[in-house]
Design a protein around this motif. Structure first.
Motif, PDB file in Angstrom:
ATOM      1  N   GLY A 197       0.788  -1.222   0.000  1.00 55.81           N
ATOM      2  CA  GLY A 197       0.000   0.000   0.000  1.00 55.81           C
ATOM      3  C   GLY A 197       0.825   1.278   0.000  1.00 55.81           C
ATOM      4  O   GLY A 197       0.283   2.371   0.108  1.00 55.81           O
ATOM      5  N   ARG A 198       2.182   1.137  -0.124  1.00 58.82           N
ATOM      6  CA  ARG A 198       3.016   2.361  -0.092  1.00 58.82           C
ATOM      7  C   ARG A 198       3.650   2.605  -1.472  1.00 58.82           C
ATOM      8  O   ARG A 198       4.057   1.657  -2.128  1.00 58.82           O
ATOM      9  N   PHE A 199       3.710   3.885  -1.865  1.00 57.61           N
ATOM     10  CA  PHE A 199       4.378   4.259  -3.123  1.00 57.61           C
ATOM     11  C   PHE A 199       5.867   3.908  -3.025  1.00 57.61           C
ATOM     12  O   PHE A 199       6.548   4.335  -2.092  1.00 57.61           O
ATOM     13  N   VAL A 200       6.351   3.099  -3.996  1.00 52.72           N
ATOM     14  CA  VAL A 200       7.783   2.735  -3.947  1.00 52.72           C
ATOM     15  C   VAL A 200       8.532   3.127  -5.211  1.00 52.72           C
ATOM     16  O   VAL A 200       9.766   3.254  -5.186  1.00 52.72           O
ATOM     17  N   ARG A 201       7.839   3.306  -6.343  1.00 48.80           N
ATOM     18  CA  ARG A 201       8.604   3.586  -7.568  1.00 48.80           C
ATOM     19  C   ARG A 201       7.704   4.212  -8.628  1.00 48.80           C
ATOM     20  O   ARG A 201       6.500   3.944  -8.676  1.00 48.80           O
ATOM     21  N   ALA A 202       8.293   5.032  -9.475  1.00 47.47           N
ATOM     22  CA  ALA A 202       7.580   5.559 -10.646  1.00 47.47           C
ATOM     23  C   ALA A 202       8.534   5.476 -11.831  1.00 47.47           C
ATOM     24  O   ALA A 202       9.743   5.695 -11.690  1.00 47.47           O
ATOM     25  N   ALA A 203       7.962   5.119 -12.985  1.00 46.34           N
ATOM     26  CA  ALA A 203       8.780   5.017 -14.198  1.00 46.34           C
ATOM     27  C   ALA A 203       7.992   5.594 -15.362  1.00 46.34           C
ATOM     28  O   ALA A 203       6.759   5.514 -15.395  1.00 46.34           O
TER      29      ALA A 203
ATOM     30  N   MET B 102       0.877   8.753  -1.496  1.00 42.14           N
ATOM     31  CA  MET B 102       2.060   8.019  -1.021  1.00 42.14           C
ATOM     32  C   MET B 102       1.613   6.706  -0.361  1.00 42.14           C
ATOM     33  O   MET B 102       2.392   5.785  -0.234  1.00 42.14           O
ATOM     34  N   ARG B 103       0.308   6.669   0.080  1.00 43.78           N
ATOM     35  CA  ARG B 103      -0.220   5.423   0.666  1.00 43.78           C
ATOM     36  C   ARG B 103      -1.619   5.188   0.116  1.00 43.78           C
ATOM     37  O   ARG B 103      -2.379   6.140  -0.072  1.00 43.78           O
ATOM     38  N   LEU B 104      -1.944   3.943  -0.178  1.00 47.23           N
ATOM     39  CA  LEU B 104      -3.292   3.620  -0.657  1.00 47.23           C
ATOM     40  C   LEU B 104      -4.233   3.600   0.538  1.00 47.23           C
ATOM     41  O   LEU B 104      -3.818   3.267   1.654  1.00 47.23           O
ATOM     42  N   SER B 105      -5.502   3.922   0.306  1.00 42.55           N
ATOM     43  CA  SER B 105      -6.465   3.980   1.421  1.00 42.55           C
ATOM     44  C   SER B 105      -6.709   2.578   1.994  1.00 42.55           C
ATOM     45  O   SER B 105      -6.549   1.560   1.294  1.00 42.55           O
ATOM     46  N   GLN B 106      -7.096   2.546   3.272  1.00 47.98           N
ATOM     47  CA  GLN B 106      -7.415   1.259   3.914  1.00 47.98           C
ATOM     48  C   GLN B 106      -8.543   0.554   3.161  1.00 47.98           C
ATOM     49  O   GLN B 106      -8.508  -0.655   2.957  1.00 47.98           O
ATOM     50  N   ALA B 107      -9.519   1.347   2.709  1.00 48.40           N
ATOM     51  CA  ALA B 107     -10.674   0.744   2.001  1.00 48.40           C
ATOM     52  C   ALA B 107     -10.195   0.017   0.746  1.00 48.40           C
ATOM     53  O   ALA B 107     -10.603  -1.117   0.463  1.00 48.40           O
ATOM     54  N   ALA B 108      -9.281   0.651   0.021  1.00 47.81           N
ATOM     55  CA  ALA B 108      -8.813   0.029  -1.234  1.00 47.81           C
ATOM     56  C   ALA B 108      -8.026  -1.246  -0.935  1.00 47.81           C
ATOM     57  O   ALA B 108      -8.138  -2.253  -1.632  1.00 47.81           O
ATOM     58  N   LEU B 109      -7.239  -1.205   0.159  1.00 48.96           N
ATOM     59  CA  LEU B 109      -6.458  -2.393   0.523  1.00 48.96           C
ATOM     60  C   LEU B 109      -7.400  -3.497   0.996  1.00 48.96           C
ATOM     61  O   LEU B 109      -7.242  -4.668   0.622  1.00 48.96           O
ATOM     62  N   ALA B 110      -8.464  -3.088   1.736  1.00 44.40           N
ATOM     63  CA  ALA B 110      -9.441  -4.094   2.218  1.00 44.40           C
ATOM     64  C   ALA B 110     -10.065  -4.802   1.022  1.00 44.40           C
ATOM     65  O   ALA B 110     -10.262  -6.016   1.020  1.00 44.40           O
TER      66      ALA B 110
ATOM     67  N   SER C  12     -13.482   2.959 -10.172  1.00 40.37           N
ATOM     68  CA  SER C  12     -14.003   3.265  -8.818  1.00 40.37           C
ATOM     69  C   SER C  12     -12.970   2.881  -7.761  1.00 40.37           C
ATOM     70  O   SER C  12     -12.745   3.602  -6.787  1.00 40.37           O
ATOM     71  N   TRP C  13     -12.311   1.736  -7.980  1.00 40.55           N
ATOM     72  CA  TRP C  13     -11.273   1.291  -7.014  1.00 40.55           C
ATOM     73  C   TRP C  13     -10.148   2.315  -6.975  1.00 40.55           C
ATOM     74  O   TRP C  13      -9.670   2.701  -5.897  1.00 40.55           O
ATOM     75  N   LEU C  14      -9.741   2.835  -8.157  1.00 40.36           N
ATOM     76  CA  LEU C  14      -8.658   3.842  -8.216  1.00 40.36           C
ATOM     77  C   LEU C  14      -9.040   5.071  -7.383  1.00 40.36           C
ATOM     78  O   LEU C  14      -8.237   5.587  -6.610  1.00 40.36           O
ATOM     79  N   LYS C  15     -10.301   5.520  -7.551  1.00 38.49           N
ATOM     80  CA  LYS C  15     -10.753   6.703  -6.805  1.00 38.49           C
ATOM     81  C   LYS C  15     -10.720   6.416  -5.306  1.00 38.49           C
ATOM     82  O   LYS C  15     -10.188   7.182  -4.509  1.00 38.49           O
ATOM     83  N   GLU C  16     -11.256   5.226  -4.938  1.00 37.50           N
ATOM     84  CA  GLU C  16     -11.311   4.818  -3.524  1.00 37.50           C
ATOM     85  C   GLU C  16      -9.888   4.759  -2.946  1.00 37.50           C
ATOM     86  O   GLU C  16      -9.650   5.100  -1.790  1.00 37.50           O
TER      87      GLU C  16
ATOM     88  N   LEU D 146      -6.914  -6.953  -7.405  1.00 38.68           N
ATOM     89  CA  LEU D 146      -7.866  -5.905  -7.015  1.00 38.68           C
ATOM     90  C   LEU D 146      -9.290  -6.449  -6.893  1.00 38.68           C
ATOM     91  O   LEU D 146     -10.173  -5.755  -6.402  1.00 38.68           O
ATOM     92  N   HIS D 147      -9.521  -7.672  -7.398  1.00 39.77           N
ATOM     93  CA  HIS D 147     -10.872  -8.272  -7.337  1.00 39.77           C
ATOM     94  C   HIS D 147     -11.920  -7.327  -7.913  1.00 39.77           C
ATOM     95  O   HIS D 147     -12.953  -7.062  -7.290  1.00 39.77           O
ATOM     96  N   VAL D 148     -11.625  -6.754  -9.095  1.00 42.38           N
ATOM     97  CA  VAL D 148     -12.647  -5.982  -9.826  1.00 42.38           C
ATOM     98  C   VAL D 148     -12.800  -6.638 -11.194  1.00 42.38           C
ATOM     99  O   VAL D 148     -11.843  -7.198 -11.731  1.00 42.38           O
ATOM    100  N   ASP D 149     -14.021  -6.567 -11.774  1.00 39.82           N
ATOM    101  CA  ASP D 149     -14.229  -7.354 -13.000  1.00 39.82           C
ATOM    102  C   ASP D 149     -14.477  -6.501 -14.234  1.00 39.82           C
ATOM    103  O   ASP D 149     -14.830  -7.001 -15.287  1.00 39.82           O
ATOM    104  N   SER D 150     -14.322  -5.169 -14.104  1.00 36.38           N
ATOM    105  CA  SER D 150     -14.538  -4.317 -15.286  1.00 36.38           C
ATOM    106  C   SER D 150     -13.730  -3.028 -15.159  1.00 36.38           C
ATOM    107  O   SER D 150     -13.304  -2.664 -14.048  1.00 36.38           O
ATOM    108  N   GLN D 151     -13.554  -2.358 -16.300  1.00 34.65           N
ATOM    109  CA  GLN D 151     -12.836  -1.080 -16.282  1.00 34.65           C
ATOM    110  C   GLN D 151     -13.546  -0.079 -15.391  1.00 34.65           C
ATOM    111  O   GLN D 151     -12.914   0.630 -14.607  1.00 34.65           O
ATOM    112  N   HIS D 152     -14.893  -0.100 -15.480  1.00 34.96           N
ATOM    113  CA  HIS D 152     -15.673   0.868 -14.689  1.00 34.96           C
ATOM    114  C   HIS D 152     -15.466   0.626 -13.192  1.00 34.96           C
ATOM    115  O   HIS D 152     -15.190   1.550 -12.426  1.00 34.96           O
TER     116      HIS D 152
END
Ligand SMILES: NC(=O)c1cc2c(N)ncc(C(N)=O)c2s1
Length: 334
Positions: A134-140, A163-171, A256-260, A246-252
């Protein structure tokens, strides 16, 4: 026979000249972010070389520019292997080509079964952001799609990059929350910041940037993070190397997961179930292009379901489940 030999000689000379010009302009564009010619002029040179090589296959050598995957990995940065290849997309230059893609895709999936997600095509610099635990480690940077340039310290200064992903997204990831994920998106410079930056450059007698895309790339692909921090860059994220954890099944659902998770996600997205709805989204995006505070160069249309994306797969160059509907170039920025 003599005439044919002469024609081949002339073709070989022209091919060598075109290779020299393409290498030079590619270096200006990818390495210096300061192109001297328009993308259209560059494409014209490349098409001429491709035509000569089609007529004289013996001229195709590994060094020929036509054998280069687009993108440049500058030696001034550490190079980073992406978790998975960052594909480019096939282009649709007009509505007919868009409809050809829609028809081909409907046919492949079974007519009337496809839902599409339409998103704006941001005219910035492609990047991959890696998070571990859940922590930012690299960008390319995207680089050549397989290998990018490590710009971690510069991206750390971009204020909308979490720099850190939300708890909800990690859950949402459950047991997979500990697996590294590599999200992809675009770094861009808002139009207002671009104008201010060029006014500053004029005032200091420095060379202005040709457009926000080159300004973003020039601000990111240089060594000093303090310079990047002053350039008011921003991001929109829209893809990921591997969707499984991420256990998501569509782009849409993925958006939402990205926003969360805390990422900036472009709000202009729609799910379309018919070609007419896709056309309407494209027309609307083109009509409101000037009102946006960032440059776009088209609309990205994707098959929404990840299961259907897997069914369609990839060609050597691009996914079959996505198309970039391109807008005509905007009039000059400066
Ligand atoms: N090269 C690519 O695959 C993409 C490039 C871009 C872009 N420049 N802007 C938006 C999207 C998107 N929303 O999917 C994509 S996807």
């Amino acid at each position: 026979e003599a005439a044919r030999a002469e024609a081949r000689e002339a073709a070989a000379e022209r091919a060598a000249e075109l290779n020299r010009q393409l290498e030079y302009h590619a270096y200006r564009y990818y390495a210096l972010d300061a192109p001297e010619i328009t993308d259209a002029a560059f494409d014209k040179l490349l098409i001429e070389l491709q035509q000569i090589e089609a007529a004289y296959p013996e001229l195709v050598t590994p060094r020929s520019y036509t054998q280069r995957v687009g993108g440049y990995v500058s030696p001034q940065f550490q190079s980073v292997e992406h978790m998975a290849r960052m594909y480019s997309m096939d282009d649709a230059m007009n509505l007919d080509e868009l409809d050809e893609w829609l028809e081909r895709t409907e046919a492949a999936l079974g007519a009337g079964h496809a839902t599409y997600t339409c998103e704006l095509k941001i005219d910035g610099l492609g990047v991959a952001l890696t998070y571990e635990d859940g922590r930012f480690v690299r960008a390319a940077t995207r680089g050549d799609g397989v290998t990018g340039e490590d710009v971690t310290l510069n991206v750390r200064t971009i204020r909308d990059v979490p720099m850190r992903l939300s708890q909800a997204a990690l859950a949402h990831m459950g047991a997979d929350a500990r697996r590294p994920i590599e999200v992809r998106g675009e770094v861009y410079m808002p139009k207002g910041s671009f104008l201010r930056l060029n006014e500053e450059a004029d005032a200091q007698g420095r060379e202005p940037f040709a457009n926000p895309r080159n300004a973003a790339a020039g601000s990111l692909r240089q060594k000093d993070p303090k310079v990047t921090a002053r350039r008011d860059l921003a991001t929109f994220l829209y893809a990921v190397a591997d969707t499984a954890p991420l256990h998501v099944d569509s782009q849409h659902a993925f958006l939402s997961w990205l926003k969360e998770a805390g990422f900036s996600v472009n709000p202009n997205v729609a799910r379309c179930t018919t070609p007419a709805e896709v056309h309407a989204f494209c027309a609307d995006a083109l009509a409101h292009r000037e009102d946006l505070d960032y440059d776009i160069d088209g609309v990205v249309v994707k098959v929404d379901s990840f299961a259907q994306q897997d069914e369609l797969g990839f060609t050597a160059r691009a996914p079959r489940w996505a198309i970039a509907f391109k807008f005509p170039p905007e009039e000059k920025e400066t």
